[in-house]
Design a protein around this motif. Structure first.
Motif, PDB file in Angstrom:
ATOM      1  N   UNK A 101      -5.404   2.898  -5.319  1.00 18.09           N
ATOM      2  CA  UNK A 101      -5.705   1.840  -4.336  1.00 18.09           C
ATOM      3  C   UNK A 101      -6.009   2.512  -3.007  1.00 18.09           C
ATOM      4  N   UNK A 102      -6.928   1.915  -2.275  1.00 15.73           N
ATOM      5  CA  UNK A 102      -7.257   2.419  -0.934  1.00 15.73           C
ATOM      6  C   UNK A 102      -6.064   2.295  -0.012  1.00 15.73           C
ATOM      7  N   UNK A 103      -5.817   3.287   0.809  1.00 15.98           N
ATOM      8  CA  UNK A 103      -4.828   3.147   1.878  1.00 15.98           C
ATOM      9  C   UNK A 103      -5.487   2.405   3.041  1.00 15.98           C
ATOM     10  N   UNK A 104      -4.622   1.778   3.856  1.00 16.74           N
ATOM     11  CA  UNK A 104      -5.149   1.103   5.040  1.00 16.74           C
ATOM     12  C   UNK A 104      -4.150   1.214   6.172  1.00 16.74           C
ATOM     13  N   UNK A 105      -4.637   1.290   7.393  1.00 24.54           N
ATOM     14  CA  UNK A 105      -3.732   1.324   8.549  1.00 24.54           C
ATOM     15  C   UNK A 105      -3.186  -0.087   8.805  1.00 24.54           C
ATOM     16  N   UNK A 106      -3.811  -1.077   8.198  1.00 22.50           N
ATOM     17  CA  UNK A 106      -3.377  -2.473   8.327  1.00 22.50           C
ATOM     18  C   UNK A 106      -2.425  -2.769   7.151  1.00 22.50           C
ATOM     19  N   UNK A 107      -1.128  -2.937   7.455  1.00 24.41           N
ATOM     20  CA  UNK A 107      -0.108  -3.074   6.399  1.00 24.41           C
ATOM     21  C   UNK A 107      -0.374  -4.292   5.497  1.00 24.41           C
ATOM     22  N   UNK A 108      -0.804  -5.399   6.110  1.00 28.47           N
ATOM     23  CA  UNK A 108      -1.057  -6.603   5.302  1.00 28.47           C
ATOM     24  C   UNK A 108      -2.234  -6.377   4.357  1.00 28.47           C
ATOM     25  N   UNK A 109      -3.269  -5.745   4.879  1.00 26.22           N
ATOM     26  CA  UNK A 109      -4.446  -5.470   4.041  1.00 26.22           C
ATOM     27  C   UNK A 109      -4.059  -4.553   2.870  1.00 26.22           C
ATOM     28  N   UNK A 110      -3.257  -3.534   3.159  1.00 22.76           N
ATOM     29  CA  UNK A 110      -2.865  -2.605   2.085  1.00 22.76           C
ATOM     30  C   UNK A 110      -2.015  -3.322   1.030  1.00 22.76           C
TER      31      UNK A 110
END
Ligand code: FMN
Length: 189
Positions: A101-110
């Protein structure tokens, strides 16, 4: 019986009969079923259509390297006996797939992306199951080990592993149960 009822029953049967399986017979899984399962996996619900998943289908070399890594990790954490057992069991598994899965700096998006990847894996295993192919979703230590990312050429800064999916034709399909529906269902006025 109407067509709708028949289709609904088929879906219910597919969901209910899928089983996590650890033991497989020595029979290769047709490549077209695996590729169709990966294609279908991507039809999972996915908020913002980020398509956060990536599927790595392991070939002979990467499979052997991953087995060796599992052996090393188990040896270092649990000793040589369990390491030899794990390596032998792993060598008997025909199909190996790593889903990231892609990591994201946006916790909700991740979080939402992770949920979508889980749905995708479930699509995949349900489709395989409909072909008589069982799977085991593993989140063992190898899925978090930097050496796995290195050997599969996965950028650990950008992706994390959601599951190592082992699959094949089952030698034993275990029984499973779920608790009473009441324990997980509340109907409100
Ligand atoms: C996110 C996730 C991680 C899992 N990781 C493991 C694992 O590391 N080892 C394992 O034996 N099973 C693992 N499983 C499989 C569960 O143990 C299995 O789904 C559960 O026993 C219920 O069996 P069933 O899938 O046949 O209904 C995992 C399942 C999920 C959804």
């Amino acid at each position: 019986m109407s067509d709708t009822v028949t289709a609904a029953d088929a879906v219910a049967d597919c969901i209910r009969s899928r089983r996590t399986t650890k033991l497989f017979i020595d029979r290769p899984v047709p490549r077209e079923h695996v590729l169709a399962a990966i294609e279908l996996a991507r039809w999972a619900p996915n908020h913002h259509l980020t398509e956060p998943w990536h599927f790595y289908l392991l070939g002979e070399q990467s499979r052997l390297q991953t087995i060796e890594l599992i052996k090393t990790i188990t040896h270092d954490n649990k000793g040589p006996e369990l390491a030899a057992f794990k390596a032998e069991s792993a060598a008997a598994i025909p199909g190996w797939l790593v889903v990231t899965c892609k990591r994201s700096s946006d916790a909700l998006l991740e979080r939402e992306d992770y949920a979508a990847c889980c749905c995708a894996i479930h699509n995949l295993t349900l489709y395989l199951s409909a072909h008589g192919i069982s799977a085991k979703w593993s989140t063992g230590p190898v899925t978090r080990d930097a050496r796995l990312f290195e050997l599969l050429n996965i950028d650990a800064d950008r992706k994390f592993v959601v599951g190592l999916i082992w699959f094949g034709y089952p030698s034993v399909k275990p029984e499973q149960s779920r608790s009473e529906l009441d324990s997980s269902f509340t109907e409100l006025d």
